[in-house]
Design a protein around this motif. Structure first.
Motif, PDB file in Angstrom:
ATOM      1  N   ALA A   1      -7.026 -33.319 -73.517  1.00 54.28           N
ATOM      2  CA  ALA A   1      -7.470 -33.495 -74.905  1.00 54.28           C
ATOM      3  C   ALA A   1      -8.162 -32.248 -75.427  1.00 54.28           C
ATOM      4  N   LEU A   2      -8.901 -31.564 -74.560  1.00 54.05           N
ATOM      5  CA  LEU A   2      -9.578 -30.338 -74.980  1.00 54.05           C
ATOM      6  C   LEU A   2      -8.569 -29.235 -75.269  1.00 54.05           C
ATOM      7  N   ALA A   3      -7.506 -29.146 -74.464  1.00 58.21           N
ATOM      8  CA  ALA A   3      -6.457 -28.158 -74.721  1.00 58.21           C
ATOM      9  C   ALA A   3      -5.759 -28.449 -76.049  1.00 58.21           C
TER      10      ALA A   3
ATOM     11  N   GLY B   1      -9.218 -25.906 -83.036  1.00 62.82           N
ATOM     12  CA  GLY B   1     -10.585 -25.783 -82.545  1.00 62.82           C
ATOM     13  C   GLY B   1     -10.834 -24.442 -81.873  1.00 62.82           C
ATOM     14  N   GLY B   2     -12.085 -24.169 -81.593  1.00 64.47           N
ATOM     15  CA  GLY B   2     -12.476 -22.935 -80.921  1.00 64.47           C
ATOM     16  C   GLY B   2     -13.051 -23.224 -79.552  1.00 64.47           C
ATOM     17  N   LEU B   3     -12.770 -22.355 -78.587  1.00 66.69           N
ATOM     18  CA  LEU B   3     -13.244 -22.541 -77.220  1.00 66.69           C
ATOM     19  C   LEU B   3     -13.755 -21.212 -76.681  1.00 66.69           C
ATOM     20  N   ILE B   4     -14.945 -21.252 -76.072  1.00 64.55           N
ATOM     21  CA  ILE B   4     -15.498 -20.091 -75.385  1.00 64.55           C
ATOM     22  C   ILE B   4     -15.817 -20.514 -73.958  1.00 64.55           C
ATOM     23  N   MET B   5     -15.253 -19.812 -72.984  1.00 65.28           N
ATOM     24  CA  MET B   5     -15.587 -20.051 -71.585  1.00 65.28           C
ATOM     25  C   MET B   5     -16.354 -18.840 -71.078  1.00 65.28           C
ATOM     26  N   VAL B   6     -17.596 -19.085 -70.657  1.00 65.11           N
ATOM     27  CA  VAL B   6     -18.483 -18.029 -70.169  1.00 65.11           C
ATOM     28  C   VAL B   6     -18.555 -18.139 -68.650  1.00 65.11           C
TER      29      VAL B   6
ATOM     30  N   ARG C   1      -5.909 -24.151 -68.822  1.00 65.56           N
ATOM     31  CA  ARG C   1      -5.424 -22.816 -68.469  1.00 65.56           C
ATOM     32  C   ARG C   1      -4.488 -22.266 -69.547  1.00 65.56           C
ATOM     33  N   ALA C   2      -3.714 -23.148 -70.190  1.00 62.03           N
ATOM     34  CA  ALA C   2      -2.717 -22.714 -71.164  1.00 62.03           C
ATOM     35  C   ALA C   2      -3.322 -22.264 -72.485  1.00 62.03           C
ATOM     36  N   VAL C   3      -4.600 -22.556 -72.733  1.00 63.00           N
ATOM     37  CA  VAL C   3      -5.209 -22.151 -74.003  1.00 63.00           C
ATOM     38  C   VAL C   3      -6.290 -21.098 -73.801  1.00 63.00           C
ATOM     39  N   LEU C   4      -6.405 -20.555 -72.592  1.00 67.10           N
ATOM     40  CA  LEU C   4      -7.307 -19.437 -72.367  1.00 67.10           C
ATOM     41  C   LEU C   4      -6.562 -18.134 -72.639  1.00 67.10           C
ATOM     42  N   PRO C   5      -7.253 -17.089 -73.061  1.00 69.39           N
ATOM     43  CA  PRO C   5      -6.552 -15.833 -73.363  1.00 69.39           C
ATOM     44  C   PRO C   5      -6.151 -15.039 -72.124  1.00 69.39           C
ATOM     45  N   VAL C   6      -6.536 -15.498 -70.926  1.00 71.84           N
ATOM     46  CA  VAL C   6      -6.246 -14.772 -69.688  1.00 71.84           C
ATOM     47  C   VAL C   6      -5.624 -15.724 -68.674  1.00 71.84           C
ATOM     48  N   GLU C   7      -4.892 -15.143 -67.720  1.00 69.34           N
ATOM     49  CA  GLU C   7      -4.375 -15.922 -66.606  1.00 69.34           C
ATOM     50  C   GLU C   7      -5.466 -16.096 -65.554  1.00 69.34           C
ATOM     51  N   ILE C   8      -5.502 -17.262 -64.911  1.00 70.57           N
ATOM     52  CA  ILE C   8      -6.399 -17.478 -63.776  1.00 70.57           C
ATOM     53  C   ILE C   8      -5.576 -18.033 -62.621  1.00 70.57           C
ATOM     54  N   ASP C   9      -5.873 -17.554 -61.429  1.00 68.78           N
ATOM     55  CA  ASP C   9      -5.077 -17.834 -60.238  1.00 68.78           C
ATOM     56  C   ASP C   9      -5.298 -19.268 -59.774  1.00 68.78           C
TER      57      ASP C   9
ATOM     58  N   ILE D   1      -9.922 -12.136 -75.978  1.00 68.76           N
ATOM     59  CA  ILE D   1      -9.808 -13.105 -77.065  1.00 68.76           C
ATOM     60  C   ILE D   1      -8.329 -13.321 -77.357  1.00 68.76           C
ATOM     61  N   GLY D   2      -7.990 -14.478 -77.925  1.00 65.78           N
ATOM     62  CA  GLY D   2      -6.601 -14.732 -78.253  1.00 65.78           C
ATOM     63  C   GLY D   2      -6.423 -15.958 -79.112  1.00 65.78           C
ATOM     64  N   ASP D   3      -5.366 -15.938 -79.931  1.00 68.00           N
ATOM     65  CA  ASP D   3      -4.987 -17.110 -80.728  1.00 68.00           C
ATOM     66  C   ASP D   3      -4.218 -18.080 -79.855  1.00 68.00           C
ATOM     67  N   GLN D   4      -4.534 -19.361 -80.004  1.00 68.40           N
ATOM     68  CA  GLN D   4      -3.874 -20.424 -79.243  1.00 68.40           C
ATOM     69  C   GLN D   4      -3.405 -21.482 -80.226  1.00 68.40           C
ATOM     70  N   GLY D   5      -2.143 -21.392 -80.657  1.00 64.49           N
ATOM     71  CA  GLY D   5      -1.670 -22.295 -81.693  1.00 64.49           C
ATOM     72  C   GLY D   5      -2.423 -22.044 -82.986  1.00 64.49           C
TER      73      GLY D   5
END
Length: 440
Positions: free
Chosen positions: A113-115, A122-127, A144-152, A228-232
């Protein structure tokens, strides 16, 4: 407006106005896994911003803590994860997850739901922090699909590097308004950060603003620290360190009175809320206000890459009217276009497209109907007991001008030395009289 009868200048019946919609209050949810210096610094900035309506939750008791009492007897309020992310998620403009473990606090069931919330606008910041990104259980989640970076997501993935480092501004950050305020205050001399989460390459057209000086991604690129990145329809930010509080409390932060930290977060939040002042890059449109004028556009960051600039009309039709390529910051000139709304779009490989809206019109300020209202002018003349003349040729000859000269002079009654002598004699006579009467 509807043209009145006899209107011979219909071009001034329509005007184009640019409206910028801003939010009076931004409603934010800040969820922190631990009470740290970084959490304290960010919460203080958010609380001090009058345009932010903040809801904050700190995790002060972890599931592994031994509590020698029942849940009903504990003073701490349980984290309302279900209520927030199931019932009230859409009421927030942006969400900050800071050093928060999704699995330990049962947030993983709400990550789909958050994705969707981010993709819908919406806006998301992961610190970063010890419980963020890979360590927080986000690598194999829909988030993972709405973050601007890949994570392993592999079992052997490294979650964090604990070494000290000094982050570097990327080439994209040099001309980016989103970090212009922070770079102006801090320059390239950033303080030392302690530890960073391991991140991969950027996803899609995301942009890296800060990179790690030594750590590399799988492709050999410098590891992102701030991306940073646009997600939809929404946007997301990944900050892989929990040491940005050093921008306030370090020696470098003290030199700027902590304003570098404020400027950084102001730019990040402004970009997250789609404020055009904080876009990654901007186009500058010159001329073109009238449909007879040529239009010029400048891509400020074009000196480092090739940009394809297209001129398009606002609306459903996305077909380009004209297009040109540029590799330098020199203006690109386009032919005049008919009155209407248009926009320039600049695209380049690997970066977010840049867009600038503008309008042209047949009239403009100079075409506003300046002809006098004859009937109203006659009424004004009658009320003011004057005479209405429809043309300058019918004005009577003006009389010759009369020059009036005023002059003011002043002459003393007696010369100044006479006043001084009289004062001296008066003082002497007063002294003699007092001496004769024995008063001296």
């Amino acid at each position: 407006i509807a043209p009145p009868a006899g209107d011979t200048v219909p071009a001034n019946d329509r005007r184009f106005l640019t409206l910028r919609v801003t939010r009076d209050r931004i409603r934010m949810l800040h969820v922190a896994g631990r009470a740290t210096n970084d959490v304290r610094a960010l919460r203080r900035w958010l609380k001090g911003n009058p345009s932010i309506d903040l809801v904050t939750f700190f995790i002060l008791r972890t599931p592994t803590d031994k509590a020698f009492a029942s849940e009903s007897e504990l003073a701490l309020i349980p984290f309302p994860v279900d209520e927030l992310f199931r019932d009230h998620l859409l009421s927030f403009d942006a969400i900050i997850l800071q050093d928060f473990n999704a699995v330990a606090y049962h947030l993983d069931q709400h990550l789909p739901a958050l994705a969707h919330y981010v993709e819908a606008g919406g806006g998301l910041i992961m610190v970063g922090g010890p419980e963020s990104f890979v360590a927080g259980g986000y690598a194999s989640s829909p988030l993972r699909a709405v973050l601007p970076v890949e994570i392993d997501a592999t079992r052997a993935a490294l979650s964090q590097d604990v070494g000290d480092f000094r982050a570097n501004w990327t080439e994209e950050a040099v001309d980016a308004p989103i970090v212009a305020g922070a770079r102006e205050l801090l320059g390239d001399d950033l303080p030392t950060f302690s530890g960073a989460n391991i991140l991969g390459n950027v996803r899609g057209l995301s942009t890296v603003l800060l990179s790690h000086p030594t750590l590399k991604t799988a492709t050999g690129a410098p590891m992102p620290v701030l991306a940073i990145g646009d997600q939809g329809n929404g946007r997301s930010i990944a900050l892989s360190t929990d040491s940005t509080w050093q921008l306030i409390f370090s020696e470098r932060g003290a030199a700027t009175d902590g304003e570098g930290y404020n400027a950084l977060w102001e730019g990040l939040l402004g970009w997250l809320m789609h404020d055009p002042r904080y876009d990654v890059s901007t186009l500058e449109v010159r001329g073109g206000k009238l449909s007879t004028d040529p239009i010029s556009v400048v891509v400020p960051s074009a000196k480092r890459r090739t940009w394809h600039v297209s001129l398009k009309r606002l609306g459903a039709d996305k077909k380009a009217i004209a297009a040109k390529d540029t590799q330098g910051p020199t203006p690109l000139t386009f032919d005049p276009v008919p009155a209407g709304g248009y926009y320039f779009e600049a695209t380049s490989d690997g970066v977010t497209p840049i867009r600038k809206d503008f309008a042209t019109e047949d009239g403009g300020d100079e075409w506003a109907d300046s002809r006098p209202d004859t009937e109203r002018m006659k009424q004004l003349a009658q009320l003011s007991k004057g005479t209405f003349r429809p043309g300058l040729g019918e004005l009577p000859e003006l009389p010759a001008a009369v020059r009036i000269k005023a002059e003011q002079t002043s002459v003393p009654l007696v010369a100044p030395w006479i006043w001084a002598l009289a004062a001296a004699l008066a003082v002497g006579a007063h002294w003699i009289v007092r001496r004769q009467r024995g008063l001296v």
